[in-house]
Design a protein around this motif. Structure first.
Motif, short mmCIF file in Angstrom:
data_model
loop_
_atom_site.label_atom_id
_atom_site.label_comp_id
_atom_site.label_asym_id
_atom_site.label_seq_id
_atom_site.Cartn_x
_atom_site.Cartn_y
_atom_site.Cartn_z
N VAL A 65 36.79 29.68 46.06
CA VAL A 65 36.58 28.69 47.10
C VAL A 65 37.75 27.72 47.16
CG1 VAL A 65 35.08 26.82 47.90
CG2 VAL A 65 34.07 28.87 46.88
N LEU A 66 38.21 27.27 46.00
CA LEU A 66 39.36 26.37 45.95
C LEU A 66 40.59 27.04 46.54
CD1 LEU A 66 39.00 24.86 42.34
CD2 LEU A 66 38.28 23.85 44.50
N ALA A 67 40.78 28.33 46.23
CA ALA A 67 41.96 29.05 46.73
C ALA A 67 41.94 29.19 48.24
CB ALA A 67 42.03 30.43 46.07
N ASP A 68 40.74 29.26 48.83
CA ASP A 68 40.64 29.40 50.28
C ASP A 68 40.71 28.07 51.01
OD1 ASP A 68 40.52 32.16 50.45
OD2 ASP A 68 38.34 32.24 50.22
N LYS A 69 40.32 27.00 50.33
CA LYS A 69 40.23 25.70 51.01
C LYS A 69 41.38 24.75 50.69
CE LYS A 69 36.38 26.69 53.06
NZ LYS A 69 36.33 26.83 54.54
N LEU A 70 42.05 24.95 49.58
CA LEU A 70 43.14 24.05 49.18
C LEU A 70 44.48 24.76 49.30
CD1 LEU A 70 41.55 22.42 45.99
CD2 LEU A 70 41.47 21.60 48.35
N ASN A 71 45.55 23.99 49.23
CA ASN A 71 46.90 24.54 49.25
C ASN A 71 47.12 25.32 47.95
OD1 ASN A 71 49.86 24.55 48.60
ND2 ASN A 71 49.95 23.64 50.63
N ARG A 72 47.33 26.63 48.06
CA ARG A 72 47.39 27.48 46.87
C ARG A 72 48.57 27.13 45.96
NH1 ARG A 72 45.87 32.68 50.60
NH2 ARG A 72 43.64 32.26 50.71
N ILE A 119 44.22 32.55 38.00
CA ILE A 119 44.48 33.96 38.31
C ILE A 119 44.11 34.32 39.75
CG2 ILE A 119 43.89 36.35 37.74
CD1 ILE A 119 43.67 35.49 34.83
N PRO A 120 42.88 34.04 40.22
CA PRO A 120 42.59 34.39 41.62
C PRO A 120 43.44 33.64 42.63
CG PRO A 120 40.78 33.15 40.66
CD PRO A 120 41.70 33.49 39.54
N THR A 121 43.83 32.41 42.28
CA THR A 121 44.68 31.64 43.19
C THR A 121 46.06 32.27 43.28
OG1 THR A 121 43.50 29.62 42.53
CG2 THR A 121 45.55 29.35 43.76
N ARG A 122 46.63 32.67 42.13
CA ARG A 122 47.94 33.32 42.14
C ARG A 122 47.88 34.67 42.84
NH1 ARG A 122 49.73 34.99 37.61
NH2 ARG A 122 48.14 34.24 36.17
N VAL A 334 42.38 44.20 53.38
CA VAL A 334 41.19 44.24 54.23
C VAL A 334 40.50 42.89 54.34
CG1 VAL A 334 40.79 46.66 53.69
CG2 VAL A 334 39.61 44.91 52.35
N SER A 335 40.84 41.94 53.45
CA SER A 335 40.17 40.63 53.48
C SER A 335 40.70 39.76 54.61
CB SER A 335 40.38 39.90 52.15
OG SER A 335 39.84 40.64 51.08
N GLU A 336 39.82 38.97 55.20
CA GLU A 336 40.25 37.98 56.18
C GLU A 336 41.01 36.87 55.47
OE1 GLU A 336 36.80 36.63 58.28
OE2 GLU A 336 36.18 38.65 58.85
N ASP A 337 41.97 36.25 56.17
CA ASP A 337 42.85 35.27 55.55
C ASP A 337 42.07 34.12 54.91
OD1 ASP A 337 45.04 36.73 56.22
OD2 ASP A 337 45.52 35.59 58.03
N ASP A 338 41.02 33.64 55.59
CA ASP A 338 40.30 32.46 55.09
C ASP A 338 39.28 32.81 54.01
OD1 ASP A 338 38.62 33.83 56.81
OD2 ASP A 338 37.61 32.01 57.50
N LYS A 339 39.19 34.09 53.65
CA LYS A 339 38.25 34.51 52.59
C LYS A 339 38.95 35.27 51.47
CE LYS A 339 34.30 34.76 55.75
NZ LYS A 339 35.05 34.49 56.99
N ARG A 340 40.26 35.42 51.57
CA ARG A 340 41.01 36.23 50.60
C ARG A 340 40.90 35.66 49.19
NH1 ARG A 340 45.35 36.55 53.18
NH2 ARG A 340 44.90 38.55 54.13
N GLY A 341 40.97 34.35 49.06
CA GLY A 341 40.88 33.74 47.74
C GLY A 341 39.56 34.05 47.06
#
Length: 400
Positions: A65-72, A119-122, A334-341
């Motif tokens: 959630v943080l990776a999708d909502k914040l600046n990675r 890790i998921p953010t990177r 295949v993931s949408e940009d706003d859900k990739r994180g």
């Protein structure tokens, strides 16, 4: 092979990451040796390893959630800084001879918690560093190559440094190596725009990501296959000391060679992915190499010679590396940009988070039915999982 490095951003990040990973692997070997030197306890060795990994299972989805909502980039800057402070604390405690096992356990939990965010953010940040999705597979493969290369280099340097000057200096080197990543991140030119994260919407965003990933006919099967491999297959490494001692009548050197065989296979797998002209994000590629990994474990459980063991572990390391790289690429494409994180957080959760539980189960089963039978059972489960995942491709092959 190096086409993703044409991107300035990815090139800078790649170099910084490579330097830092050497320090990370040095710290892992030094921490294990420090715990063993202080306690001579196999249980505490396992406990420290468990605390380093288990937070990933529980916290990775929130990290998504943080990776999708914040600046990675900013998130990675914070996590890498905190990991640097963790290594610095280990250095201080060890250098001053005040370190206790409970210090290492707590710092291991802290490391695991930060890693669960990092890790998921990177993973989801890589796509922001390359000009097009066509280069994503190559970028992920190059990342995997540097991870596996440093996995061979770092422990070797760390072992020599522990003998020469002690564990503390490995921790100091690791702390200093994070500066390479931090400097690289500061020099990147990215235009990622973060969305405001409302605290009350955290669970809502988490549920949205969970529904998106696990109700998807494309994403969910890949995640479940990763979980099966992590639970039943990859814990074979926990039992390697038993194979080195009981099956091959060797010692620590034998264990090192067995581990290196798997590491070289993983390195070969990541290099293979960088050389592929076809896209790496293929379900067929995932299914085939998951099956190859399972089959290699089954055959390894029967082997009685070191030569065949090295070959089969090399093949297994190759198979698991290609499968993971292909799954990573597929999920990001295949993931949408706003859900990739969030999707990548589930990727981390299903593989790295499930892995320590698999290791624990492998130890329990091996205490009742012996290590070879445990690995054989895990290999059969992996093979069946791969066949079920790839049944559509199998039917097509049989029809042709």
């Amino acid at each position: 092979m190096f086409r993703a490095l044409k991107s300035r951003n990815f090139r800078i990040y790649f170099i910084g990451q490579g330097v830092s990973l050497i320090g990370t692997w040095m710290q892992q070997i030094a921490m294990s040796w420090l715990v063993y030197r202080l306690t001579h306890s196999a249980f505490l060795l396992g406990l420290v390893s468990f605390t380093n990994q288990i937070p990933t299972l529980f916290f990775s989805p929130f990290a998504g959630v943080l990776a999708d909502k914040l600046n990675r980039r900013r998130v990675v800057l914070v996590t890498q800084t905190l990991l640097m402070l963790q290594a610095g604390t280990l250095f201080y405690l060890t250098y001053t001879n005040t370190v206790k096992v409970w210090n290492i356990v707590l710092l291991g939990l802290f490391f695991g918690f930060i890693n669960a965010i990092d890790i998921p953010t990177r993973q989801s940040f890589v796509i922001e560093l390359i000009p097009s999705k066509e280069e994503l597979g190559n970028a992920i493969a190059l990342n995997a190559a540097v991870v596996n290369l440093t996995r061979l280099i770092g422990p070797a340097i760390g072992g020599l440094m522990v003998v020469a000057v002690g564990e503390a200096w490995c921790f100091l080197f690791n702390a200093a190596s994070f500066m390479a990543v931090l400097i690289a991140l500061l020099f990147l030119r990215t235009a990622a725009v973060s969305k405001p994260l409302v605290r009350s919407e955290l669970l809502k965003n988490l549920k949205e990501g969970f529904d998106y990933a696990f109700k998807s006919k494309e994403i969910a099967p890949v995640l479940f296959l990763l979980g099966i491999i992590a639970l039943a297959g990859t814990p074979y490494s926990v039992l390697m000391p038993l194979f080195a001692s009981d099956t091959f009548h060797g010692n620590a050197d034998t264990l090192g060679f067995l581990s290196a065989a798997s590491g070289f296979g993983a390195l070969a797998g990541s290099i293979y992915l960088t050389l592929r002209k076809r896209p790496n994000g293929s379900k067929r590629l995932i299914a085939f190499h998951a099956a190859l990994f399972g089959l290699s474990l089954i055959l390894f459980s029967f082997t009685k010679t070191l030569e065949s063991a090295f070959l089969l572990l090399f093949i297994g390391g190759f198979g698991i590396m290609v499968m993971m790289g292909a799954a990573n690429t597929f999920l990001q494409i295949v993931s949408e940009d706003d859900k990739r994180g969030r999707v990548m957080s589930f990727y981390v959760m299903m593989f790295m988070g499930v892995n320590p539980m698999g290791g624990f189960l492998a130890g329990v089963v091996a205490s009742h039915v012996a290590a070879p039978a445990t690995v054989r059972l895990g290999g059969i489960i992996c093979l069946l999982g791969a066949l079920i995942f790839g049944r559509r491709f199998l039917v097509q092959i049989l029809r042709n």
